[in-house]
Design an enzyme around this catalytic site. Structure first.
Site, PDB file in Angstrom:
ATOM      1  N   THR A  75      10.914  -5.226   2.563  1.00  0.00           N
ATOM      2  CA  THR A  75      12.170  -5.888   2.198  1.00  0.00           C
ATOM      3  C   THR A  75      12.171  -6.392   0.758  1.00  0.00           C
ATOM      4  O   THR A  75      13.240  -6.630   0.205  1.00  0.00           O
ATOM      5  CB  THR A  75      12.467  -7.076   3.144  1.00  0.00           C
ATOM      6  OG1 THR A  75      11.366  -7.987   3.113  1.00  0.00           O
ATOM      7  CG2 THR A  75      12.665  -6.589   4.573  1.00  0.00           C
ATOM      8  N   HIS A 126      -3.068  -0.202   1.968  1.00  0.00           N
ATOM      9  CA  HIS A 126      -2.229  -0.629   3.074  1.00  0.00           C
ATOM     10  C   HIS A 126      -2.212  -2.145   3.027  1.00  0.00           C
ATOM     11  O   HIS A 126      -3.262  -2.783   3.054  1.00  0.00           O
ATOM     12  CB  HIS A 126      -2.784  -0.134   4.407  1.00  0.00           C
ATOM     13  CG  HIS A 126      -1.920  -0.497   5.571  1.00  0.00           C
ATOM     14  ND1 HIS A 126      -2.346  -0.421   6.866  1.00  0.00           N
ATOM     15  CD2 HIS A 126      -0.643  -0.946   5.637  1.00  0.00           C
ATOM     16  CE1 HIS A 126      -1.377  -0.797   7.688  1.00  0.00           C
ATOM     17  NE2 HIS A 126      -0.334  -1.129   6.955  1.00  0.00           N
ATOM     18  N   ASP A 127      -1.028  -2.736   2.959  1.00  0.00           N
ATOM     19  CA  ASP A 127      -0.955  -4.178   2.730  1.00  0.00           C
ATOM     20  C   ASP A 127      -1.727  -4.979   3.773  1.00  0.00           C
ATOM     21  O   ASP A 127      -2.299  -6.034   3.461  1.00  0.00           O
ATOM     22  CB  ASP A 127       0.492  -4.658   2.626  1.00  0.00           C
ATOM     23  CG  ASP A 127       1.393  -4.189   3.763  1.00  0.00           C
ATOM     24  OD1 ASP A 127       0.890  -3.672   4.780  1.00  0.00           O
ATOM     25  OD2 ASP A 127       2.621  -4.327   3.623  1.00  0.00           O
ATOM     26  N   THR A 128      -1.791  -4.464   5.009  1.00  0.00           N
ATOM     27  CA  THR A 128      -2.559  -5.192   6.026  1.00  0.00           C
ATOM     28  C   THR A 128      -4.052  -5.141   5.728  1.00  0.00           C
ATOM     29  O   THR A 128      -4.779  -6.108   5.999  1.00  0.00           O
ATOM     30  CB  THR A 128      -2.284  -4.630   7.423  1.00  0.00           C
ATOM     31  OG1 THR A 128      -0.878  -4.559   7.629  1.00  0.00           O
ATOM     32  CG2 THR A 128      -2.901  -5.506   8.500  1.00  0.00           C
ATOM     33  N   GLY A 160       3.611 -14.486   5.431  1.00  0.00           N
ATOM     34  CA  GLY A 160       4.787 -15.343   5.443  1.00  0.00           C
ATOM     35  C   GLY A 160       4.957 -16.121   6.726  1.00  0.00           C
ATOM     36  O   GLY A 160       5.475 -17.247   6.720  1.00  0.00           O
ATOM     37  N   ARG A 210       6.689  -7.680  -5.173  1.00  0.00           N
ATOM     38  CA  ARG A 210       6.308  -8.678  -6.161  1.00  0.00           C
ATOM     39  C   ARG A 210       5.230  -8.114  -7.070  1.00  0.00           C
ATOM     40  O   ARG A 210       4.480  -7.230  -6.657  1.00  0.00           O
ATOM     41  CB  ARG A 210       5.704  -9.936  -5.514  1.00  0.00           C
ATOM     42  CG  ARG A 210       6.591 -10.729  -4.622  1.00  0.00           C
ATOM     43  CD  ARG A 210       6.470 -10.344  -3.177  1.00  0.00           C
ATOM     44  NE  ARG A 210       5.100 -10.271  -2.691  1.00  0.00           N
ATOM     45  CZ  ARG A 210       4.365 -11.344  -2.353  1.00  0.00           C
ATOM     46  NH1 ARG A 210       4.884 -12.552  -2.438  1.00  0.00           N
ATOM     47  NH2 ARG A 210       3.147 -11.196  -1.899  1.00  0.00           N
TER      48      ARG A 210
END
Length: 472
Positions: free
Chosen positions: A15, A233-235, A404, A18
């Site tokens: 979504t 991979h962000d995770t 978040g 940054r």
């Protein structure tokens, strides 16, 4: 460690994206956000896509701003969501990447399972069934036969910056085409699915230098910087920065999705794990992220978006969450992973229909509706932690919730209450921290042989968690 070193972290979410400056020292680990930009699906004539041109421009502008503010930046790292990809032919992108929520993937699922049953897929790749996994998308992609390379989103951005074609291993493990056993491309599986082996680029591990930015990019950003592979991979980056308090800790990386699981040294590829839909994604330093995907705060954000559209004005989400916490009405739970909730738009109506179909009352006001959403997500988190414990034989004694979702006190407390296990919330920016820490280790900040635990120790020292104990 001595002195203060600086790095640029590009963190792309489904979504928003940054660019952050990360500064690392002996007792310092801090982030400065220098750019934030919107991201999301764009509807074209043939379906939902990502606007890669806009994403690339935002990334370059963000890195340029980071270098302007902090000339000591030594390198760049990129992470993003998984499974989505671009197809190249002679370095030219063959159309915009499809969005994983595009409904064409259903055709790919039927085609793949007709060729290779899911039980056999799981034995080979260890991945849970998600209808948008890359191999399903590829089987529904008419552009595949003409392409010569497949690059996942962070690898695609890296290619645009450096000209190098490479696949970072943690993200490659989400494609369904990487062997869970060897960690290499399963070219035999690709052949069974008529996916040309030429599409699969060389694999690189976190910490390896992919390349140096091209001259025209260096001129634009004001520096000739190396791009270092992180847990792209962000995770994978988020889990690398989870300050696991005990060897039996579980983690939840919570944002749009909630990734719930344990870190393992070896895969647990069993029928029980397959039936529970647990996945084996690669992590930093060859670890396995044994986890289950739970639909996360996307349900809440989509609901709020629908209400804001109806009202023609923004909502005060913190106030709404406070009101939800205070409500004493009965809480209706629903299955957060029900397929009817997978598409955008009309989320309140979709959830209400699901509740009616189950015989549960539909909340009458917005605070009660929000409470229902958050408690349902927490119940799904607790169930996933319990399943991970049973499947591995590891008794979980703490849950680290990062991302978040760690700012959502209602969610954190509900997860503790429903699991009966203490929740340690934070850091919020775990993904960017993991990105920065892997870069820092690659250039020698922690020493040549520093284990992942050394990186986590710095997180634990500089980012104290908020504790939520289960209430009776």
């Amino acid at each position: 460690m001595s002195g203060l070193r600086a790095f640029a972290a590009v963190d792309l979410g489904a979504t928003s994206g940054r660019v952050m400056i990360g500064r690392v020292g002996a007792e310092v680990l801090e982030l400065e956000q220098v750019a934030r930009f919107p991201n999301g699906p764009v509807r074209r004539e043939d379906g939902l896509h990502w606007d890669l041109g806009a994403l690339r421009a935002h990334v370059v502008d963000g890195i340029a701003e980071a270098v302007r503010r902090e000339p000591r930046i030594e390198s760049i790292g990129i992470d993003s969501w998984a499974v989505d990809y671009g197809l190249l032919r002679e370095d030219l992108l063959q159309g915009e990447p499809f969005h994983y929520r595009d409904d064409r993937t259903a055709r790919g699922v039927a085609d793949v399972h007709a060729r290779v049953p899911f039980a056999e897929l799981y034995r080979r790749n260890g991945l849970q069934f998600l209808p948008f996994n890359t191999l399903y998308q590829l089987r529904a992609d008419a552009r595949m036969p003409a392409a010569d390379t497949l690059l996942l989103i962070p690898d695609l951005i890296a290619h645009e910056l450096t000209g190098v074609r490479a696949a970072e291993r943690t993200n490659a493990s989400t494609t369904g085409l990487l062997s869970a056993h060897s960690g290499e491309w399963d070219v035999e599986l690709a052949a069974l699915l008529d996916i040309p082996a030429r599409l699969l680029p060389p694999l690189v591990d976190p910490g390896r230098t992919i390349g140096t930015v091209r001259p025209e990019i260096a001129e634009r950003i004001g520096a000739e910087l190396p791009l270092i592979a992180v847990g792209s991979h962000d995770t994978a980056s988020a889990v690398a920065a989870v300050p696991l308090s005990t060897p039996r800790s579980a983690y939840i990386s919570c944002g749009t999705w909630g990734l719930v699981g344990l870190e393992l040294d070896d895969p647990v590829i069993t029928d029980a794990a397959r039936e529970a839909n647990f996945t084996h994604e690669r992590g930093v330093d060859g670890r396995f992220r044994f986890l289950h995907n739970v639909t996360g705060l996307w349900l809440l954000s989509e609901t709020v978006r629908a209400w804001e559209t109806a009202d023609g004005a923004p909502l005060d989400l913190p106030a709404l969450l406070d009101a939800a916490s205070a409500t004493d009405r009965g809480i209706s739970l629903f299955d957060t992973d029900d397929p009817s909730l997978s598409a955008p738009d009309d989320m309140p109506a979709r959830i209400a229909a699901l509740l009616r179909a189950s015989g549960a009352p539909v909340p009458e006001d917005r605070p009660s509706f929000v409470r229902s959403i958050v408690e349902s997500i927490a119940a799904a988190f607790a169930d996933a932690v319990d399943a991970a414990s049973r499947l591995t034989g590891r008794e979980v004694d703490a849950i680290h919730l990062v991302g978040g979702g760690s700012l959502n006190t209602l969610l954190c407390q509900a997860t503790a209450d429903r699991s009966g296990i203490e929740v340690l919330a934070g850091p919020v920016e775990a993904t960017a921290l993991g990105n920065v820490l892997v870069q820092a280790r690659a250039v020698g900040v922690f020493g040549p042989d520093a284990p992942l635990e050394a990186l986590r120790d710095l997180v634990a020292h500089t980012h104290r968690p908020v504790r939520y104990r289960p209430r009776a």
